[in-house]
Design a protein around this motif. Sequence first.
Motif, mmCIF file in Angstrom:
data_model
loop_
_atom_site.group_PDB
_atom_site.id
_atom_site.type_symbol
_atom_site.label_atom_id
_atom_site.label_comp_id
_atom_site.label_asym_id
_atom_site.label_seq_id
_atom_site.Cartn_x
_atom_site.Cartn_y
_atom_site.Cartn_z
ATOM 1 N N GLY A 1 -7.738 -26.652 -2.571
ATOM 2 C CA GLY A 1 -6.670 -25.774 -2.112
ATOM 3 C C GLY A 1 -7.275 -24.659 -1.290
ATOM 4 O O GLY A 1 -8.089 -24.886 -0.389
ATOM 5 N N GLU A 2 -6.902 -23.426 -1.598
ATOM 6 C CA GLU A 2 -7.474 -22.272 -0.916
ATOM 7 C C GLU A 2 -8.826 -21.870 -1.492
ATOM 8 O O GLU A 2 -9.554 -21.075 -0.890
ATOM 9 N N ASP A 3 -9.174 -22.405 -2.657
ATOM 10 C CA ASP A 3 -10.455 -22.096 -3.299
ATOM 11 C C ASP A 3 -11.563 -22.963 -2.717
ATOM 12 O O ASP A 3 -11.316 -23.992 -2.085
ATOM 13 N N VAL A 4 -12.795 -22.534 -2.982
ATOM 14 C CA VAL A 4 -13.967 -23.345 -2.661
ATOM 15 C C VAL A 4 -14.757 -23.559 -3.942
ATOM 16 O O VAL A 4 -15.026 -22.603 -4.690
ATOM 17 N N LEU A 5 -15.112 -24.801 -4.212
ATOM 18 C CA LEU A 5 -15.958 -25.149 -5.352
ATOM 19 C C LEU A 5 -17.375 -25.396 -4.847
ATOM 20 O O LEU A 5 -17.573 -26.000 -3.796
ATOM 21 N N ILE A 6 -18.344 -24.920 -5.609
ATOM 22 C CA ILE A 6 -19.751 -25.126 -5.259
ATOM 23 C C ILE A 6 -20.374 -26.050 -6.293
ATOM 24 O O ILE A 6 -20.427 -25.732 -7.484
ATOM 25 N N ASP A 7 -20.828 -27.181 -5.840
ATOM 26 C CA ASP A 7 -21.523 -28.204 -6.632
ATOM 27 C C ASP A 7 -23.008 -27.873 -6.508
ATOM 28 O O ASP A 7 -23.620 -28.053 -5.464
ATOM 29 N N CYS A 8 -23.609 -27.338 -7.598
ATOM 30 C CA CYS A 8 -24.950 -26.771 -7.507
ATOM 31 C C CYS A 8 -25.811 -27.182 -8.697
ATOM 32 O O CYS A 8 -25.333 -27.770 -9.669
ATOM 33 N N GLU A 9 -27.072 -26.824 -8.615
ATOM 34 C CA GLU A 9 -28.024 -27.091 -9.687
ATOM 35 C C GLU A 9 -27.622 -26.298 -10.939
ATOM 36 O O GLU A 9 -27.491 -25.073 -10.891
ATOM 37 N N ALA A 10 -27.427 -26.995 -12.058
ATOM 38 C CA ALA A 10 -26.923 -26.345 -13.267
ATOM 39 C C ALA A 10 -27.873 -25.257 -13.772
ATOM 40 O O ALA A 10 -27.423 -24.193 -14.208
ATOM 41 N N ALA A 11 -29.170 -25.495 -13.696
ATOM 42 C CA ALA A 11 -30.140 -24.551 -14.246
ATOM 43 C C ALA A 11 -30.121 -23.206 -13.529
ATOM 44 O O ALA A 11 -30.565 -22.199 -14.100
ATOM 45 N N ARG A 12 -29.588 -23.174 -12.293
ATOM 46 C CA ARG A 12 -29.583 -21.931 -11.528
ATOM 47 C C ARG A 12 -28.179 -21.511 -11.117
ATOM 48 O O ARG A 12 -28.027 -20.665 -10.231
ATOM 49 N N ALA A 13 -27.160 -22.082 -11.769
ATOM 50 C CA ALA A 13 -25.780 -21.764 -11.392
ATOM 51 C C ALA A 13 -25.464 -20.288 -11.611
ATOM 52 O O ALA A 13 -24.831 -19.644 -10.761
ATOM 53 N N ASP A 14 -25.879 -19.739 -12.741
ATOM 54 C CA ASP A 14 -25.605 -18.330 -13.002
ATOM 55 C C ASP A 14 -26.327 -17.430 -12.001
ATOM 56 O O ASP A 14 -25.788 -16.406 -11.560
ATOM 57 N N GLU A 15 -27.543 -17.822 -11.630
ATOM 58 C CA GLU A 15 -28.310 -17.051 -10.654
ATOM 59 C C GLU A 15 -27.630 -17.089 -9.288
ATOM 60 O O GLU A 15 -27.565 -16.072 -8.577
ATOM 61 N N LEU A 16 -27.107 -18.250 -8.910
ATOM 62 C CA LEU A 16 -26.397 -18.360 -7.640
ATOM 63 C C LEU A 16 -25.121 -17.524 -7.662
ATOM 64 O O LEU A 16 -24.822 -16.808 -6.689
ATOM 65 N N ALA A 17 -24.368 -17.590 -8.756
ATOM 66 C CA ALA A 17 -23.142 -16.792 -8.862
ATOM 67 C C ALA A 17 -23.459 -15.298 -8.756
ATOM 68 O O ALA A 17 -22.726 -14.538 -8.100
#
Length: 262
Positions: free
Chosen positions: A61-77
């Motif tokens: 929809g209007e959102d964007v989902l990021i498919d990323c490395e789980a071990a660094r997801a919090d760091e990316l956020a």
Amino acid sequence: MPNTTLSNRAVIRLSGEGVRDFLQGLVTNDVALLAPARPVWAGLLSAQGKALFDFILWADGEDVLIDCEAARADELAKRLTLYRLRRPIVIGRGDALAVHWSAEGEAGSPDPRLAALGRRWIAPADGEAADYDERRIALGVAEGTAELGVDKTLWLEANAVELNGVSFSKGCYVGQENTARMHHRDKLRRRLLPVKIVGAPGDEAELRTGEGKAAGELRSQVGDVGMAWLRMEHADGVLTVGSAEAEVIWPQWLQDQTAASA
């Protein structure tokens, strides 16, 4: 139906006004290309053009989902939150969702990097998918910290041009200047490439030529295939890593694109 979840991947959701404009000024690819069933591979780079994170963007929809490395997801956020400043954008983990993959079938969308890698989609989790990393590495598609490092590998060395991970027409993003300069001057001297490994490297990672010259570094291994960061002048012929031998598996997509640009 076989299990399809990639448990080493996670989902981040970005929502709110101006989400795509926000990402457009940060990531390597053109966010305007995003559409339902048309994901985009991109990176977030250092100012010098080296990979900090790589990920696949999905329109929801209007959102964007990021498919990323789980071990660094919090760091990316957290990194995205720092860039957000006062924009009315919400950044959070999509913990109810998982990234799925299948080597064949009609579910999801072709991998935006290389269709031969298979199809992927985002949905609630099921059981763990098998054989993804072995197939991915054998096809020469690098991803994640183990293979790209953090502020260690230039984005173009990850074959971003050939695997649809960079736009040279969309305008500025973090690391754009050095990335564009390298591309236009054709200064790419190293690449991440798949290798066939015979023997056991043990704890060794340094790749050497038969004459003992440093040729690069073995970044990951699954079975008898690995992903190596190689100096292109040493990419032909048999290399050694510890007591094992390694030889480049030249991906067809790279051969095709090299021939086309010759």
